[in-house]
Design an enzyme around this catalytic site. Structure first.
Site, PDB file in Angstrom:
ATOM      1  N   ALA A  29     -12.224   0.958   0.215  1.00  0.00           N
ATOM      2  CA  ALA A  29     -11.498  -0.306   0.147  1.00  0.00           C
ATOM      3  C   ALA A  29     -10.029  -0.021  -0.117  1.00  0.00           C
ATOM      4  O   ALA A  29      -9.608   1.130  -0.085  1.00  0.00           O
ATOM      5  CB  ALA A  29     -12.092  -1.186  -0.945  1.00  0.00           C
ATOM      6  N   ASN A  30      -9.239  -1.051  -0.339  1.00  0.00           N
ATOM      7  CA  ASN A  30      -7.829  -0.850  -0.698  1.00  0.00           C
ATOM      8  C   ASN A  30      -7.415  -1.918  -1.696  1.00  0.00           C
ATOM      9  O   ASN A  30      -8.196  -2.791  -2.059  1.00  0.00           O
ATOM     10  CB  ASN A  30      -6.943  -0.825   0.555  1.00  0.00           C
ATOM     11  CG  ASN A  30      -6.956  -2.144   1.288  1.00  0.00           C
ATOM     12  OD1 ASN A  30      -6.500  -3.162   0.776  1.00  0.00           O
ATOM     13  ND2 ASN A  30      -7.510  -2.145   2.505  1.00  0.00           N
ATOM     14  N   ARG A  31      -6.170  -1.838  -2.159  1.00  0.00           N
ATOM     15  CA  ARG A  31      -5.719  -2.648  -3.287  1.00  0.00           C
ATOM     16  C   ARG A  31      -5.181  -4.023  -2.909  1.00  0.00           C
ATOM     17  O   ARG A  31      -4.583  -4.691  -3.741  1.00  0.00           O
ATOM     18  CB  ARG A  31      -4.639  -1.892  -4.059  1.00  0.00           C
ATOM     19  CG  ARG A  31      -5.112  -0.586  -4.666  1.00  0.00           C
ATOM     20  CD  ARG A  31      -4.002   0.049  -5.478  1.00  0.00           C
ATOM     21  NE  ARG A  31      -4.348   1.373  -5.974  1.00  0.00           N
ATOM     22  CZ  ARG A  31      -5.152   1.597  -7.021  1.00  0.00           C
ATOM     23  NH1 ARG A  31      -5.669   0.584  -7.676  1.00  0.00           N
ATOM     24  NH2 ARG A  31      -5.418   2.830  -7.401  1.00  0.00           N
ATOM     25  N   SER A  32      -5.343  -4.455  -1.665  1.00  0.00           N
ATOM     26  CA  SER A  32      -4.850  -5.785  -1.285  1.00  0.00           C
ATOM     27  C   SER A  32      -5.545  -6.882  -2.091  1.00  0.00           C
ATOM     28  O   SER A  32      -6.769  -6.896  -2.209  1.00  0.00           O
ATOM     29  CB  SER A  32      -5.102  -6.003   0.212  1.00  0.00           C
ATOM     30  OG  SER A  32      -4.906  -7.355   0.537  1.00  0.00           O
ATOM     31  N   ALA A  96      -4.889  -6.360   4.995  1.00  0.00           N
ATOM     32  CA  ALA A  96      -4.772  -4.899   4.908  1.00  0.00           C
ATOM     33  C   ALA A  96      -6.083  -4.330   5.438  1.00  0.00           C
ATOM     34  O   ALA A  96      -6.992  -3.982   4.681  1.00  0.00           O
ATOM     35  CB  ALA A  96      -4.534  -4.477   3.470  1.00  0.00           C
TER      36      ALA A  96
END
Ligand code: C5P
Length: 221
Positions: A29-32, A96
């Site tokens: 995943a990512n931090r968006s 993102a």
């Protein structure tokens, strides 16, 4: 009869991260946070648009008057965007999207036997580039989050994906991802506008006003 700068315009916004499965319990995943995209959806609605918000996994309330479609992976988001495409006049890609996903998600939980583990990753579809290449195509607005060479990278993306506009934001230094404030450099073929540091909600209103101005040059009322 259509009120507001985007009165009657059908807007589709992507927002948030995507989550790509490694196995049944693990993801990439990512931090968006999704906050910029949700604020854009709310601002577009307030400007009179009919808004569809395609959201990755986020903890945010649906803006009033906006139709929300929840998705998990880049593949899900790709499908949802393509199904909204025939009824989209203006596309804003604020998500993102994961650029890579595990080439094959394991059906069983991976066991920690070896000391090191290599994951094979493959590219995900570039949703925005595909929408922009579609005919007929909606007016396309992209985002570019960059740590380095912000303007040069954003200009390159504007050209490579043949976008109408791109909103570039510097990440790091207390701005951008996981922050409540942001600052945007908005670029198009013939011009640019700096939107200085502000809350994502305020920036979204300014960005939507600027997008509406450019959109109306191509599609006058
Ligand atoms: O090339 P890059 O990923 O930096 O481009 C960012 C822009 O492209 C954003 O607007 C993002 O929402 C969109 N994008 C997309 N699908 C991808 C990757 C990025 O729509 N797989």
């Amino acid at each position: 009869k259509h009120k507001g700068p985007l009165g009657g315009v059908r807007v589709t916004v992507t927002a948030g991260p995507t989550r790509e499965p490694i196995d049944p319990v693990r993801v990439i995943a990512n931090r968006s946070s999704g906050r910029m995209g949700f604020a854009i959806a709310a601002a577009a609605r307030a400007a009179g648009a009919r808004v569809t918000l395609i959201a990755g996994p986020v903890a945010l309330a649906t803006p009033r008057g906006v139709t929300r479609v929840d998705v998990e992976t880049a593949a899900d988001m790709h499908r949802a965007v393509l199904s909204a495409l025939p009824s989209t006049d203006l596309f804003v890609a604020a998500a993102a999207v994961a650029d890579y996903r595990p080439a094959a998600a394991s059906a069983h939980k991976l066991k920690k036997t070896a000391d090191t583990l290599a994951l094979a990753l493959e590219r995900t579809p570039d949703i925005l580039a595909e929408v922009s290449a579609h005919r007929p195509r909606p007016f396309c607005v992209g985002f570019a989050a960059e740590t380095d060479d912000l303007l040069a990278n954003a200009r390159a993306k504007l050209a490579a994906k043949r976008l109408d506009m791109i909103a570039a934001n510097r990440v790091g230094d207390g701005l951008g991802i996981e922050q409540s404030d942001n600052a945007l450099e908005v670029l198009w073929d013939e011009g640019a506008r700096s939107l200085p540091r502000a809350s994502k909600e305020d920036l979204a209103r300014e960005l939507v006003a600027l997008v509406a101005e450019r959109y109306r040059l191509i599609h006058p009322l």
